[in-house]
Design a protein around this motif. Structure first.
Motif, PDB file in Angstrom:
ATOM      1  N   GLY A 157       9.574  36.645 -48.769  1.00 46.72           N
ATOM      2  CA  GLY A 157       8.502  37.819 -47.571  1.00 46.72           C
ATOM      3  C   GLY A 157       8.430  37.829 -46.840  1.00 46.72           C
ATOM      4  O   GLY A 157       8.746  37.500 -45.283  1.00 46.72           O
ATOM      5  N   VAL A 158       9.314  39.587 -46.073  1.00 49.40           N
ATOM      6  CA  VAL A 158       9.886  39.775 -44.696  1.00 49.40           C
ATOM      7  C   VAL A 158       8.348  40.736 -44.308  1.00 49.40           C
ATOM      8  O   VAL A 158       7.626  41.562 -44.103  1.00 49.40           O
ATOM      9  N   ILE A 159       8.238  39.758 -42.465  1.00 55.75           N
ATOM     10  CA  ILE A 159       7.357  39.327 -41.819  1.00 55.75           C
ATOM     11  C   ILE A 159       7.088  40.665 -40.467  1.00 55.75           C
ATOM     12  O   ILE A 159       6.207  40.772 -40.373  1.00 55.75           O
ATOM     13  N   LYS A 160       8.457  41.021 -40.474  1.00 58.99           N
ATOM     14  CA  LYS A 160       8.630  41.367 -39.054  1.00 58.99           C
ATOM     15  C   LYS A 160       7.996  43.388 -38.950  1.00 58.99           C
ATOM     16  O   LYS A 160       7.774  43.294 -37.534  1.00 58.99           O
ATOM     17  N   GLY A 161       7.468  43.912 -39.763  1.00 58.46           N
ATOM     18  CA  GLY A 161       6.710  44.975 -40.398  1.00 58.46           C
ATOM     19  C   GLY A 161       5.607  45.341 -39.680  1.00 58.46           C
ATOM     20  O   GLY A 161       5.196  46.150 -39.273  1.00 58.46           O
ATOM     21  N   THR A 184      23.763  39.524 -48.117  1.00 57.24           N
ATOM     22  CA  THR A 184      24.467  40.587 -47.657  1.00 57.24           C
ATOM     23  C   THR A 184      23.389  41.534 -47.310  1.00 57.24           C
ATOM     24  O   THR A 184      22.272  40.967 -47.470  1.00 57.24           O
ATOM     25  N   ASN A 185      24.011  42.658 -46.112  1.00 57.63           N
ATOM     26  CA  ASN A 185      22.299  43.215 -46.026  1.00 57.63           C
ATOM     27  C   ASN A 185      22.440  44.926 -45.840  1.00 57.63           C
ATOM     28  O   ASN A 185      24.448  45.254 -45.487  1.00 57.63           O
ATOM     29  N   LEU A 186      21.977  45.879 -47.062  1.00 54.64           N
ATOM     30  CA  LEU A 186      22.934  47.187 -47.001  1.00 54.64           C
ATOM     31  C   LEU A 186      22.002  48.346 -46.442  1.00 54.64           C
ATOM     32  O   LEU A 186      20.995  47.880 -46.497  1.00 54.64           O
ATOM     33  N   GLY A 240      20.200  41.195 -50.793  1.00 53.21           N
ATOM     34  CA  GLY A 240      19.531  42.245 -50.134  1.00 53.21           C
ATOM     35  C   GLY A 240      17.854  42.884 -50.182  1.00 53.21           C
ATOM     36  O   GLY A 240      17.064  41.601 -50.001  1.00 53.21           O
ATOM     37  N   ALA A 241      17.907  43.741 -48.997  1.00 54.14           N
ATOM     38  CA  ALA A 241      16.253  43.767 -48.265  1.00 54.14           C
ATOM     39  C   ALA A 241      15.132  44.681 -49.772  1.00 54.14           C
ATOM     40  O   ALA A 241      16.000  44.612 -50.652  1.00 54.14           O
ATOM     41  N   THR A 242      14.393  45.613 -49.717  1.00 52.19           N
ATOM     42  CA  THR A 242      13.877  46.279 -50.359  1.00 52.19           C
ATOM     43  C   THR A 242      14.564  47.371 -50.951  1.00 52.19           C
ATOM     44  O   THR A 242      14.532  47.183 -52.992  1.00 52.19           O
ATOM     45  N   SER A 243      15.490  47.726 -50.724  1.00 49.23           N
ATOM     46  CA  SER A 243      16.304  48.720 -51.787  1.00 49.23           C
ATOM     47  C   SER A 243      17.047  48.148 -52.324  1.00 49.23           C
ATOM     48  O   SER A 243      17.144  48.720 -53.891  1.00 49.23           O
ATOM     49  N   LEU A 285      27.495  47.817 -42.342  1.00 45.64           N
ATOM     50  CA  LEU A 285      28.695  47.355 -41.020  1.00 45.64           C
ATOM     51  C   LEU A 285      27.218  47.107 -39.515  1.00 45.64           C
ATOM     52  O   LEU A 285      27.297  48.262 -38.649  1.00 45.64           O
ATOM     53  N   ARG A 286      26.777  46.262 -40.081  1.00 48.38           N
ATOM     54  CA  ARG A 286      25.984  45.811 -39.234  1.00 48.38           C
ATOM     55  C   ARG A 286      27.155  44.309 -38.966  1.00 48.38           C
ATOM     56  O   ARG A 286      27.577  44.086 -38.600  1.00 48.38           O
ATOM     57  N   GLU A 287      25.463  43.849 -39.270  1.00 48.09           N
ATOM     58  CA  GLU A 287      25.979  41.665 -39.552  1.00 48.09           C
ATOM     59  C   GLU A 287      27.127  41.233 -40.626  1.00 48.09           C
ATOM     60  O   GLU A 287      26.542  41.663 -41.325  1.00 48.09           O
ATOM     61  N   GLY A 288      27.558  40.183 -40.659  1.00 47.06           N
ATOM     62  CA  GLY A 288      28.480  39.486 -41.521  1.00 47.06           C
ATOM     63  C   GLY A 288      29.718  39.678 -41.994  1.00 47.06           C
ATOM     64  O   GLY A 288      30.654  40.427 -40.882  1.00 47.06           O
ATOM     65  N   LEU A 313      15.622  37.954 -53.035  1.00 51.58           N
ATOM     66  CA  LEU A 313      16.029  39.265 -52.005  1.00 51.58           C
ATOM     67  C   LEU A 313      15.564  39.141 -51.056  1.00 51.58           C
ATOM     68  O   LEU A 313      14.246  38.045 -51.513  1.00 51.58           O
ATOM     69  N   ARG A 314      15.176  39.288 -50.171  1.00 50.86           N
ATOM     70  CA  ARG A 314      14.541  40.303 -49.261  1.00 50.86           C
ATOM     71  C   ARG A 314      13.886  40.753 -48.526  1.00 50.86           C
ATOM     72  O   ARG A 314      14.224  41.873 -48.412  1.00 50.86           O
ATOM     73  N   ILE A 315      12.126  40.631 -49.413  1.00 47.29           N
ATOM     74  CA  ILE A 315      11.325  42.160 -49.216  1.00 47.29           C
ATOM     75  C   ILE A 315      10.528  42.320 -48.117  1.00 47.29           C
ATOM     76  O   ILE A 315       9.191  41.208 -48.293  1.00 47.29           O
ATOM     77  N   GLY A 316       9.737  43.194 -46.861  1.00 53.05           N
ATOM     78  CA  GLY A 316       9.158  43.795 -46.477  1.00 53.05           C
ATOM     79  C   GLY A 316       8.755  45.342 -46.646  1.00 53.05           C
ATOM     80  O   GLY A 316       7.730  45.189 -47.602  1.00 53.05           O
ATOM     81  N   GLU A 317       9.098  45.794 -46.436  1.00 53.16           N
ATOM     82  CA  GLU A 317       8.766  47.158 -46.271  1.00 53.16           C
ATOM     83  C   GLU A 317       7.832  47.624 -48.160  1.00 53.16           C
ATOM     84  O   GLU A 317       6.799  47.987 -48.203  1.00 53.16           O
ATOM     85  N   GLY A 318       9.032  47.315 -49.132  1.00 51.73           N
ATOM     86  CA  GLY A 318       8.610  46.970 -50.344  1.00 51.73           C
ATOM     87  C   GLY A 318       6.942  46.706 -50.166  1.00 51.73           C
ATOM     88  O   GLY A 318       6.414  47.723 -52.082  1.00 51.73           O
ATOM     89  N   SER A 344      18.281  30.119 -42.098  1.00 53.92           N
ATOM     90  CA  SER A 344      18.942  30.648 -41.051  1.00 53.92           C
ATOM     91  C   SER A 344      20.169  31.973 -41.974  1.00 53.92           C
ATOM     92  O   SER A 344      20.708  31.415 -42.800  1.00 53.92           O
ATOM     93  N   LEU A 345      20.148  32.996 -41.805  1.00 57.15           N
ATOM     94  CA  LEU A 345      21.350  33.715 -42.475  1.00 57.15           C
ATOM     95  C   LEU A 345      22.546  34.146 -40.617  1.00 57.15           C
ATOM     96  O   LEU A 345      21.803  34.209 -39.188  1.00 57.15           O
ATOM     97  N   ASN A 346      24.271  33.923 -41.080  1.00 57.43           N
ATOM     98  CA  ASN A 346      25.271  33.228 -40.517  1.00 57.43           C
ATOM     99  C   ASN A 346      25.761  34.581 -39.783  1.00 57.43           C
ATOM    100  O   ASN A 346      26.295  34.245 -41.751  1.00 57.43           O
ATOM    101  N   MET A 361      15.470  32.883 -40.978  1.00 56.17           N
ATOM    102  CA  MET A 361      15.414  33.600 -39.514  1.00 56.17           C
ATOM    103  C   MET A 361      16.779  34.387 -39.986  1.00 56.17           C
ATOM    104  O   MET A 361      17.350  34.030 -40.662  1.00 56.17           O
ATOM    105  N   ILE A 362      15.951  35.746 -40.192  1.00 56.32           N
ATOM    106  CA  ILE A 362      16.720  37.224 -41.031  1.00 56.32           C
ATOM    107  C   ILE A 362      17.779  37.785 -39.773  1.00 56.32           C
ATOM    108  O   ILE A 362      19.024  38.529 -40.284  1.00 56.32           O
ATOM    109  N   ARG A 363      16.996  37.496 -37.978  1.00 56.99           N
ATOM    110  CA  ARG A 363      18.496  37.867 -37.837  1.00 56.99           C
ATOM    111  C   ARG A 363      19.622  36.716 -37.516  1.00 56.99           C
ATOM    112  O   ARG A 363      19.164  35.762 -37.160  1.00 56.99           O
TER     113      ARG A 363
HETATM  114  C1  LIG Z   1      14.755  43.427 -42.337  1.00 60.08           C
HETATM  115  C2  LIG Z   1      15.444  43.341 -43.171  1.00 60.08           C
HETATM  116  C3  LIG Z   1      14.752  42.995 -44.579  1.00 60.08           C
HETATM  117  C4  LIG Z   1      14.078  42.711 -44.831  1.00 60.08           C
HETATM  118  O1  LIG Z   1      14.061  44.552 -45.377  1.00 60.08           O
HETATM  119  P1  LIG Z   1      12.971  45.525 -46.097  1.00 60.08           P
HETATM  120  O2  LIG Z   1      13.828  46.842 -46.105  1.00 60.08           O
HETATM  121  O3  LIG Z   1      11.697  45.701 -44.946  1.00 60.08           O
HETATM  122  O4  LIG Z   1      12.488  44.824 -46.919  1.00 60.08           O
HETATM  123  C5  LIG Z   1      15.703  41.521 -44.876  1.00 60.08           C
HETATM  124  N1  LIG Z   1      17.073  41.079 -44.410  1.00 60.08           N
HETATM  125  C6  LIG Z   1      17.625  41.638 -43.073  1.00 60.08           C
HETATM  126  C7  LIG Z   1      18.580  40.690 -42.939  1.00 60.08           C
HETATM  127  C8  LIG Z   1      16.088  42.120 -42.789  1.00 60.08           C
HETATM  128  O5  LIG Z   1      17.149  42.319 -41.429  1.00 60.08           O
END
Ligand SMILES: *Cc1c(COP(=O)(O)O)cnc(C)c1O
Length: 363
Positions: free
Chosen positions: A37-41, A165-167, A204-207, A134-137, A224-229, A101-103, A82-84
């Protein structure tokens, strides 16, 4: 008036948030997928983070340590992620605060290993593959496999928990079945080298939920790492066109107070220069209209164009740092001291939860 009555306010409906998280978590669970559950939003509001815990998320995740740090003291026991990808200078705190953490960098991994040793801890890591967003990885997948083997064999204070991965963040790349299979094939190359199965393959994330809902998610993707969704629950419906009507879109309400109501021209009067942000806006002349001023501004929420007044008869006209101008010509009578409520987009919400001027009220 007592301080707690002061506006502006962000009203957070925790039971609606919880319901959203539970529904999405169960959808994931039915596909054998754990949810972080991603809480940064909402800048990690601990009361919000608690809903992720109570809804049964495997991890509570943020891109910022300052949001993860207070959660233990708040009574949250769920492992923290830690996802950044960490800065070198954060390594000590990443190990101290987060469980995983993601690295994407070998030098950082070595530093995490060193700090974990010094703190007598085992820190879990997920290695990130860049599959085109083309962000991290890691871009070179052979490098990634070597880094994984190094973590496994040489960095004894780290535990190689998996790959991810993050897309859809920078490059707007969709999490298609192809991309998921590419990630799985990297995982399998690593597994062959280390002689054991990886715990997590994080797609990935919400997408990523779109791939799941399409029935295209390969079974080895298990995180999956879900915030916005679940927080705003808008993108999958508004951008991707999925029916998410069973999720609450009204977890958050921004409430601002009217400080002036007057009939005024809609076109500024005098020689037009630049506005207080150095821009030269175009003003449409709609004659004299009734406008109200709100005691909230760009400093609190970012861009006024993104605000969504709940009362459809109200239109946001513009804003400066601390004032917002709304057109209320077509709305019912509105007076100084009345409040106007808004729904927020993701960027608005991030700013609002960071503004010391906006108090947060939980219902
Ligand atoms: C922000 C983030 C997420 C969550 O993204 P949402 O679109 O809000 O679900 C997942 N993974 C990473 C690495 C992120 O930076």
């Amino acid at each position: 008036m007592p301080a707690h009555n002061r506006n502006p306010k962000l009203i957070v409906d925790l039971s609606k948030l919880r319901s959203n998280i539970e529904k999405v978590r169960i959808m994931c669970q039915d596909a054998g997928i754990e949810m972080a559950g991603v809480i940064k939003g909402f800048r990690g509001l601990p009361q919000g983070a608690k809903q992720f815990e109570q809804a049964g998320c495997k991890f509570i995740a943020s891109s910022r340590l300052d949001q993860l740090e207070p959660l233990r003291e708040f009574g949250i026991q769920t492992p923290l992620m830690m996802i950044r990808v960490p800065m070198l200078t954060e390594a000590y705190d990443v190990v101290r605060i987060a469980d995983i953490s993601l690295n994407s960098d070998v030098q950082v991994l070595k530093e995490l290993n060193k700090q974990a040793g010094a703190q007598d801890k085992k820190h879990k890591v997920i290695l990130m593959a860049d599959l085109g967003d083309l962000r991290e990885g890691f871009w070179d997948k052979a490098d990634m496999v070597e880094a994984a083997v190094m973590v496994e064999n040489e960095l004894h204070n780290l535990e190689l928990a998996g790959v991810g991965t993050n897309l859809g963040c920078y490059g707007s790349i969709a999490p298609t079945r192809d991309k998921m299979e590419e990630l799985i094939s990297i995982a399998e190359r690593i597994e062959e080298r280390i002689g054991r199965e990886l715990e997590y393959i994080s797609g990935g994330a919400t997408s990523g939920l779109t791939t799941l809902m399409d029935g295209e998610m390969p079974s080895r993707i298990n995180l999956l790492r879900i915030g916005e969704g679940v927080i705003l629950a808008r993108d999958l419906q508004d951008i991707w066109g999925y029916d998410m009507s069973y999720l609450h879109k009204d977890v958050f309400t921004l409430r601002a107070e009217v400080i002036e109501v007057r009939d005024k021209p809609t076109h500024p009067v005098g020689k037009i220069m630049i506005d207080c942000f150095g821009r030269r806006p175009i003003y449409e002349d709609r004659g004299i209209r009734k406008r109200a001023l709100l005691g909230i501004g760009r400093v609190d929420y970012g861009t006024p164009e993104d605000l969504m007044p709940i009362n459809k008869k109200i239109k946001v006209v513009g804003a400066s740092s601390d004032h917002t101008i709304i057109d209320v010509e077509d709305a019912e009578d509105i007076h100084v001291g009345d409040v106007v409520d808004f729904r927020l987009c993701y960027a608005n919400l991030v700013y609002v939860t960071g503004s010391r001027n906006v108090s947060v009220v939980f219902i």
